[in-house]
Design a protein around this motif. Structure first.
Motif, short mmCIF file in Angstrom:
data_model
loop_
_atom_site.label_atom_id
_atom_site.label_comp_id
_atom_site.label_asym_id
_atom_site.label_seq_id
_atom_site.Cartn_x
_atom_site.Cartn_y
_atom_site.Cartn_z
N ALA A 1 0.78 -1.31 0.01
CA ALA A 1 0.09 0.14 -0.10
C ALA A 1 0.88 1.21 0.00
O ALA A 1 0.65 2.27 -0.81
CB ALA A 1 -0.97 0.15 1.08
N CYS A 2 1.90 1.19 0.63
CA CYS A 2 2.84 2.51 1.05
C CYS A 2 3.66 2.69 -0.41
O CYS A 2 3.40 3.84 -0.76
CB CYS A 2 3.92 2.12 2.01
SG CYS A 2 3.11 2.23 3.61
N LYS A 3 3.73 1.75 -1.08
CA LYS A 3 4.72 1.97 -2.46
C LYS A 3 3.42 2.34 -3.58
O LYS A 3 3.86 3.28 -4.22
CB LYS A 3 5.12 0.34 -2.83
CG LYS A 3 6.26 -0.05 -2.34
CD LYS A 3 6.77 -1.28 -2.92
CE LYS A 3 7.57 -2.07 -2.14
NZ LYS A 3 7.76 -3.51 -2.30
N HIS A 4 2.25 1.66 -3.40
CA HIS A 4 1.35 2.31 -4.30
C HIS A 4 0.86 3.83 -4.05
O HIS A 4 1.14 4.83 -5.06
CB HIS A 4 0.07 1.58 -4.13
CG HIS A 4 -1.20 1.87 -4.92
ND1 HIS A 4 -1.50 1.49 -6.11
CD2 HIS A 4 -2.25 2.78 -4.43
CE1 HIS A 4 -2.47 2.00 -6.37
NE2 HIS A 4 -3.11 2.78 -5.68
N TYR B 1 -6.30 1.77 -1.33
CA TYR B 1 -5.73 1.48 0.41
C TYR B 1 -6.13 2.92 0.93
O TYR B 1 -5.07 3.49 1.53
CB TYR B 1 -4.09 1.42 -0.04
CG TYR B 1 -3.72 0.14 -0.71
CD1 TYR B 1 -3.98 -0.96 -0.14
CD2 TYR B 1 -3.15 0.16 -1.78
CE1 TYR B 1 -3.48 -2.12 -0.70
CE2 TYR B 1 -2.60 -1.16 -2.46
CZ TYR B 1 -2.66 -2.51 -1.88
OH TYR B 1 -2.25 -3.29 -2.41
N ARG B 2 -7.32 3.20 0.97
CA ARG B 2 -7.68 4.20 1.58
C ARG B 2 -7.43 4.42 2.93
O ARG B 2 -6.91 5.44 3.80
CB ARG B 2 -9.16 4.69 1.33
CG ARG B 2 -9.34 4.90 -0.09
CD ARG B 2 -10.94 5.41 -0.49
NE ARG B 2 -11.67 4.63 -0.15
CZ ARG B 2 -12.95 4.59 -0.57
NH1 ARG B 2 -13.54 5.90 -1.12
NH2 ARG B 2 -13.83 3.55 -0.36
N SER B 3 -7.55 3.23 3.72
CA SER B 3 -7.23 3.14 5.21
C SER B 3 -5.84 3.38 5.33
O SER B 3 -5.68 4.23 6.61
CB SER B 3 -7.78 1.69 5.76
OG SER B 3 -8.96 1.31 5.38
N VAL B 4 -4.87 3.02 4.68
CA VAL B 4 -3.43 3.30 5.01
C VAL B 4 -3.40 4.77 4.84
O VAL B 4 -2.57 5.37 5.59
CB VAL B 4 -2.73 2.55 4.05
CG1 VAL B 4 -1.20 2.83 4.13
CG2 VAL B 4 -3.00 0.97 4.16
N ALA B 5 -3.68 5.39 3.63
CA ALA B 5 -3.49 7.03 3.68
C ALA B 5 -4.09 7.77 4.94
O ALA B 5 -3.77 8.67 5.41
CB ALA B 5 -4.25 7.26 2.37
N VAL B 6 -5.43 7.25 5.27
CA VAL B 6 -6.21 7.92 6.25
C VAL B 6 -5.30 7.70 7.70
O VAL B 6 -4.98 8.85 8.24
CB VAL B 6 -7.53 7.20 6.63
CG1 VAL B 6 -7.93 7.53 7.86
CG2 VAL B 6 -8.26 7.50 5.57
#
Length: 209
Positions: A13-16, A190-195
């Protein structure tokens, strides 16, 4: 769920996000190896969220400690057996006592399908959770992020998220839910990760439940 589980999708998710989003490209590296960590079981997590509503973190912890002493083995049947007076004496409002009873009722009766959640989509789980008194959409979304670790949740009722989007994407200007949704949609899947990183930009300490 075992203690301190880190989502398997986090690094991907971070890479994306770093590739797709200019703000995330700056934000994510600032927090190094920090990750979302999940812990606790579903019933305990939801009970804690009900007890913590509308009071400070410190007060919530104090009430929780007193309440948990009444039910050393925290299970729905044990909560249903508690009397109102002892729970009020532990610092709970009459309304929260009712909410906790309703939560225990739902779990005891099998109205929440905990074992099927892995196969259910986010909205179906939210629908089950908001049928419990005292649990609104925001609480259900926090549960999806922190307990079930769903990767693509965008909690538009979260004040911190709207503040953080305004700060990081709109030079500190207030943002509407529609503007926040537009920014958030670009974070999918990956909205949860960005949040989580937006929350960290406001408060460097890890967000916990």
């Amino acid at each position: 769920m075992a203690a301190d589980v880190i989502p398997s999708y986090w690094d991907e998710a971070c890479k994306h996000l770093v590739k797709r989003d200019r703000v995330m490209k700056k934000l994510i590296p600032q927090f190094g190896e920090a990750r979302l960590q999940g812990h606790g079981d579903a019933f305990t997590t939801l009970a804690r969220s009900i007890i913590g509503q509308q009071i400070s973190i410190k007060a919530a912890q104090s009430v929780w400690n007193r309440w948990i002493a009444l039910v050393p083995k925290l299970q729905p049947a044990a909560v249903l057996a508690l009397d109102v007076e002892s729970q009020r004496a532990a610092g709970l409002s009459a309304r929260k006592v009712e909410y906790l009873r309703d939560l225990a009722d739902h779990f005891n009766a099998g109205s929440v399908h905990v074992r099927q959640w892995a196969q259910m989509d986010d909205e179906a789980i939210i629908e089950e959770l908001v049928a419990i008194r005292g649990i609104g959409r925001w609480t259900a979304e926090m549960f999806l992020i922190f307990h079930l670790m769903r990767p693509n949740v965008l909690p538009l009722d979260d004040v911190g998220l709207l503040t953080g989007i305004g700060l990081n994407y709109f030079s500190g200007e207030p943002v509407s839910r529609a503007e926040a949704r537009e920014v958030g949609d670009a974070w999918a899947p990956y909205r949860s990760v960005a949040v989580w990183y937006i929350w960290r930009s406001l408060d460097p300490l890890p967000v916990d439940t």
